[in-house]
Design a protein around this motif. Structure first.
Motif, PDB file in Angstrom:
ATOM      1  N   VAL A 279      31.719  41.990  45.075  1.00  0.00           N
ATOM      2  CA  VAL A 279      32.821  41.849  44.114  1.00  0.00           C
ATOM      3  C   VAL A 279      33.243  40.381  44.137  1.00  0.00           C
ATOM      4  N   ASP A 280      33.409  39.786  42.965  1.00  0.00           N
ATOM      5  CA  ASP A 280      33.770  38.368  42.863  1.00  0.00           C
ATOM      6  C   ASP A 280      35.271  38.216  43.109  1.00  0.00           C
ATOM      7  N   LYS A 281      35.631  37.945  44.351  1.00  0.00           N
ATOM      8  CA  LYS A 281      37.053  37.889  44.710  1.00  0.00           C
ATOM      9  C   LYS A 281      37.758  36.652  44.159  1.00  0.00           C
ATOM     10  N   ASP A 282      36.991  35.652  43.748  1.00  0.00           N
ATOM     11  CA  ASP A 282      37.628  34.491  43.114  1.00  0.00           C
ATOM     12  C   ASP A 282      38.331  34.896  41.822  1.00  0.00           C
ATOM     13  N   ARG A 283      37.817  35.929  41.165  1.00  0.00           N
ATOM     14  CA  ARG A 283      38.427  36.409  39.922  1.00  0.00           C
ATOM     15  C   ARG A 283      39.686  37.241  40.186  1.00  0.00           C
ATOM     16  N   LEU A 284      39.925  37.594  41.446  1.00  0.00           N
ATOM     17  CA  LEU A 284      41.037  38.476  41.777  1.00  0.00           C
ATOM     18  C   LEU A 284      42.233  37.723  42.360  1.00  0.00           C
ATOM     19  N   ARG A 285      42.081  36.438  42.609  1.00  0.00           N
ATOM     20  CA  ARG A 285      43.177  35.692  43.217  1.00  0.00           C
ATOM     21  C   ARG A 285      44.377  35.664  42.275  1.00  0.00           C
ATOM     22  N   ASP A 286      45.572  35.824  42.854  1.00  0.00           N
ATOM     23  CA  ASP A 286      46.833  35.860  42.093  1.00  0.00           C
ATOM     24  C   ASP A 286      46.987  37.120  41.247  1.00  0.00           C
ATOM     25  N   ASP A 287      46.121  38.119  41.453  1.00  0.00           N
ATOM     26  CA  ASP A 287      46.265  39.389  40.749  1.00  0.00           C
ATOM     27  C   ASP A 287      47.339  40.211  41.468  1.00  0.00           C
ATOM     28  N   PRO A 288      48.397  40.630  40.773  1.00  0.00           N
ATOM     29  CA  PRO A 288      49.494  41.366  41.436  1.00  0.00           C
ATOM     30  C   PRO A 288      49.080  42.730  41.980  1.00  0.00           C
ATOM     31  N   ARG A 289      47.886  43.185  41.636  1.00  0.00           N
ATOM     32  CA  ARG A 289      47.440  44.497  42.129  1.00  0.00           C
ATOM     33  C   ARG A 289      46.984  44.444  43.590  1.00  0.00           C
ATOM     34  N   PHE A 290      46.934  43.236  44.183  1.00  0.00           N
ATOM     35  CA  PHE A 290      46.490  43.109  45.570  1.00  0.00           C
ATOM     36  C   PHE A 290      47.598  42.433  46.389  1.00  0.00           C
ATOM     37  N   PRO A 291      48.723  43.144  46.587  1.00  0.00           N
ATOM     38  CA  PRO A 291      49.901  42.523  47.216  1.00  0.00           C
ATOM     39  C   PRO A 291      49.728  42.193  48.686  1.00  0.00           C
ATOM     40  N   PHE A 292      48.738  42.798  49.359  1.00  0.00           N
ATOM     41  CA  PHE A 292      48.564  42.571  50.798  1.00  0.00           C
ATOM     42  C   PHE A 292      47.442  41.582  51.102  1.00  0.00           C
ATOM     43  N   GLY A 293      46.901  40.956  50.051  1.00  0.00           N
ATOM     44  CA  GLY A 293      45.860  39.960  50.247  1.00  0.00           C
ATOM     45  C   GLY A 293      44.470  40.533  50.059  1.00  0.00           C
ATOM     46  N   LEU A 294      43.502  39.643  49.889  1.00  0.00           N
ATOM     47  CA  LEU A 294      42.111  40.056  49.671  1.00  0.00           C
ATOM     48  C   LEU A 294      41.378  40.116  51.010  1.00  0.00           C
ATOM     49  N   PRO A 295      40.599  41.177  51.239  1.00  0.00           N
ATOM     50  CA  PRO A 295      39.826  41.241  52.491  1.00  0.00           C
ATOM     51  C   PRO A 295      38.756  40.159  52.516  1.00  0.00           C
ATOM     52  N   ARG A 296      38.537  39.591  53.687  1.00  0.00           N
ATOM     53  CA  ARG A 296      37.504  38.552  53.802  1.00  0.00           C
ATOM     54  C   ARG A 296      36.107  39.163  53.827  1.00  0.00           C
ATOM     55  N   THR A 297      35.999  40.378  54.330  1.00  0.00           N
ATOM     56  CA  THR A 297      34.690  41.018  54.393  1.00  0.00           C
ATOM     57  C   THR A 297      34.192  41.381  52.994  1.00  0.00           C
ATOM     58  N   ASP A 298      32.867  41.424  52.840  1.00  0.00           N
ATOM     59  CA  ASP A 298      32.262  41.731  51.538  1.00  0.00           C
ATOM     60  C   ASP A 298      32.206  43.254  51.359  1.00  0.00           C
ATOM     61  N   ASN A 299      33.363  43.848  51.194  1.00  0.00           N
ATOM     62  CA  ASN A 299      33.472  45.303  51.074  1.00  0.00           C
ATOM     63  C   ASN A 299      34.715  45.585  50.232  1.00  0.00           C
ATOM     64  N   ALA A 300      34.569  46.443  49.213  1.00  0.00           N
ATOM     65  CA  ALA A 300      35.654  46.659  48.243  1.00  0.00           C
ATOM     66  C   ALA A 300      36.613  47.778  48.621  1.00  0.00           C
ATOM     67  N   ASN A 301      36.412  48.435  49.781  1.00  0.00           N
ATOM     68  CA  ASN A 301      37.275  49.580  50.106  1.00  0.00           C
ATOM     69  C   ASN A 301      38.763  49.227  50.056  1.00  0.00           C
ATOM     70  N   TYR A 302      39.119  48.092  50.637  1.00  0.00           N
ATOM     71  CA  TYR A 302      40.540  47.724  50.680  1.00  0.00           C
ATOM     72  C   TYR A 302      41.027  47.071  49.385  1.00  0.00           C
ATOM     73  N   LEU A 303      40.105  46.777  48.489  1.00  0.00           N
ATOM     74  CA  LEU A 303      40.509  46.436  47.120  1.00  0.00           C
ATOM     75  C   LEU A 303      40.965  47.705  46.406  1.00  0.00           C
ATOM     76  N   TRP A 304      40.161  48.764  46.532  1.00  0.00           N
ATOM     77  CA  TRP A 304      40.519  50.042  45.903  1.00  0.00           C
ATOM     78  C   TRP A 304      41.848  50.567  46.458  1.00  0.00           C
ATOM     79  N   ILE A 305      42.000  50.544  47.768  1.00  0.00           N
ATOM     80  CA  ILE A 305      43.224  51.089  48.379  1.00  0.00           C
ATOM     81  C   ILE A 305      44.453  50.371  47.814  1.00  0.00           C
ATOM     82  N   GLN A 306      44.349  49.057  47.638  1.00  0.00           N
ATOM     83  CA  GLN A 306      45.483  48.311  47.074  1.00  0.00           C
ATOM     84  C   GLN A 306      45.672  48.589  45.585  1.00  0.00           C
ATOM     85  N   LEU A 307      44.570  48.811  44.870  1.00  0.00           N
ATOM     86  CA  LEU A 307      44.696  49.189  43.458  1.00  0.00           C
ATOM     87  C   LEU A 307      45.519  50.470  43.318  1.00  0.00           C
TER      88      LEU A 307
END
Length: 537
Positions: A279-307
């Motif tokens: 997942v291209d996390k550069d496109r997600l920076r400053d997105d209010p849907r990720f209030p706890f920050g972006l995970p450094r690992t290359d895994n989207a599980n914690y992107l979904w949980i924050q969504l």
């Protein structure tokens, strides 16, 4: 059901699958057109029932029209699109073109279905289509309840099973969905699924409302998003076949927030893809849907949980399926998990055993969030409010610093050698544990009272070794902020004469499978990190 139960579903499936085998078509080529005919048969059944109900209601200059049927939650079918007209087509007719025309005519009368229904029937031989129409026509018209809808779900599930991984992307097993619905209790409000597949979460929510003597069309508003266009069409067909209106849009949920979801929804339900990388996390920076920050690992599980978390209103509830590894993930994912726990949003965690999904054998975990439990106001759902008022101290404020863990890995019904599910009573029992924990009245719509009395004889929540445990945030912190139910629930005491070697071996094999899967995942991550270090050196 009796004559309209699984025997009809399985008989229809067997007949349709035999036709597929004889046609030499792949399941993926065959599934959507067949589901289109199941859809048409069901729509015709509901339409004919509405015709009887509306007969005689017109008068004077006013004639019964499409709007009258749509007001009843029924698709209006032009005469050429009715199943009775198709089944009577002569042998020499071009049946494929006639069915395509029928689908176009339905879309013309029902704008929500524009460009949704399959129109590829001219690819099939006339004889095959004639047999398919006869097969669908063999369903008795006195079928009770929503049996046609269940037939549709049955076909969805079996196509998912036969299509393997691709099928799993659009269909979540009904038992899993029903437990999610039972625990979050979507009685009234806006429901969101940003990975909605074929729309099963919406259908089961509507069924839940119907079971509680309310009209889902009046109580629920449904919003979905799905990446694959064909799956969006399946979802819209599934809503229509169940008489539901909804707003399902095509888009990639990582990058496109098509429903402007932040803080908007009363309920969020989903079964997202697990462990997605790249997942291209550069496109997600400053997105209010990720209030706890972006995970450094290359895994989207914690992107979904924050969504899911960010889409909830201040009193919203979420229930979703997640890979087991997310409950104990380390590094930046642990930091995010800790923040969600400290926000008092995590309410219930349920461990599910292996073999529940058609496409993978691995176990999974169900997460339940409840933003409302951090406050002192009663939940927004009318039924919950009644329960809380009646029981006083069972309100959400009393569980602010607690999480309920349920280990359901040893509760299941064996369907066949490779697949399991839960009975309706088992689903209700598991949901009732959450109700007792919240101070709500348990339900007995599916005969779960005996099971509940076995574990909770006084009708009140208490920890049960091997089944459930309420843990405080301090206890969770002591466990390294793990949300793995197995760390808290413990093991049930067993009588020696209750020992069953086969059952015990199966249990241990399930645990070994889970550990092996986690080991493979860790091995892949270590290899990837080593490769990055070597590149940088």
């Amino acid at each position: 059901m009796n004559h309209n139960g699984n025997n009809i579903e399985s008989r229809l499936w067997a007949a349709a699958d035999e036709l597929r085998a004889n046609s030499k078509l792949k399941s993926s080529e065959y599934s959507v057109p067949v589901l289109g005919l199941v859809f048409l048969r069901y729509a015709d059944y509901k339409f004919q029932a509405a015709v009887k109900a509306l007969t005689g209601q017109g008068g004077g200059r006013r004639k019964i029209g499409p709007a009258d049927y749509q007001a009843m939650g029924v698709l209006y079918l032009p005469e050429t699109a009715r199943f009775s007209a198709l089944i009577q087509l002569p042998e020499g007719a071009n049946i494929g073109s006639s069915i395509n025309d029928a689908m176009r005519a339905i879309e013309a009368e029902n704008p929500d279905l524009k460009d949704v229904l399959p129109k590829t029937y001219n690819r099939f031989e006339n004889a095959l289509l004639k047999e398919l129409l006869k097969t669908m026509n063999s369903v008795p018209m006195d079928i009770e309840g929503d049996a046609f809808g269940k037939i549709y779900e049955y076909f969805l599930g079996h196509f998912a099973m036969s299509e393997g991984q691709k099928g799993g992307e659009f269909f979540t097993p009904t038992a899993i969905v029903q437990l999610i619905v039972g625990i979050i209790e979507p009685f009234h409000g806006r429901i969101f699924d940003p990975a909605c597949g074929s729309g099963g979460m919406f259908v089961q929510s509507a069924r839940f409302v119907t079971e509680h003597q309310k009209n889902p069309g009046a109580e629920l508003s449904v919003y979905g998003q799905e990446k694959v266009a064909e799956t969006v069409r399946l979802g819209k067909m599934n809503l229509a076949v169940h008489g539901l209106a909804g707003d399902i849009r095509q888009g990639n949920a990582y990058y496109e927030d098509l429903h402007r979801s932040t803080g908007k929804f009363d309920f969020v339900m989903a079964n997202p893809p697990f462990n997605v990388d790249r997942v291209d996390k550069d496109r997600l920076r400053d997105d209010p849907r990720f209030p706890f920050g972006l995970p450094r690992t290359d895994n989207a599980n914690y992107l979904w949980i924050q969504l899911f978390y960010s889409a909830l209103s201040d009193t919203g509830r979420a229930g979703f399926v997640m890979a087991n590894s997310a409950s104990d993930a380390r590094g930046s994912e642990l930091d995010i998990r800790k923040q969600i726990i400290e926000a008092r949003a995590v309410d219930v965690m349920v461990a599910v055993g292996s073999n529940f999904f058609y496409t993978v054998t691995l176990p999974c975990t169900l997460w339940f969030l409840d933003k409302g439990k951090a406050g002192t106001a009663a939940p927004q759902c009318g039924k919950n409010q009644e329960h809380t008022a009646a029981l006083g101290s069972g309100g959400p404020g009393s569980r602010k610093d607690q999480v309920l863990f349920i280990d359901a890995r040893h509760i299941y019904r064996q369907i066949d050698r490779a697949h399991r599910d839960w009975t309706p009573a088992q689903i209700e029992f598991l949901a009732n544990i959450a109700r007792l924990y919240r101070g709500e009245k348990p339900e007995n719509l599916h005969d779960s009272a005996d099971l509940l009395a076995e574990y909770f004889p006084d009708g009140k929540y208490s920890d049960v070794a091997g089944l459930c445990k309420v843990s405080t945030l301090a206890e969770i912190e002591a466990q390294g902020w793990s949300l793995n139910p197995g760390r808290y629930v413990g093991v049930a005491a067993r009588e020696e004469d209750d020992f069953d070697f086969k059952v015990r071996l199966e249990e241990q094999n399930e645990e070994l499978e889970a550990l092996n899967a986690e080991a493979r995942e860790l091995e892949a991550r270590i290899a990837e990190n080593v490769a990055k270090l070597l590149e940088a050196a």
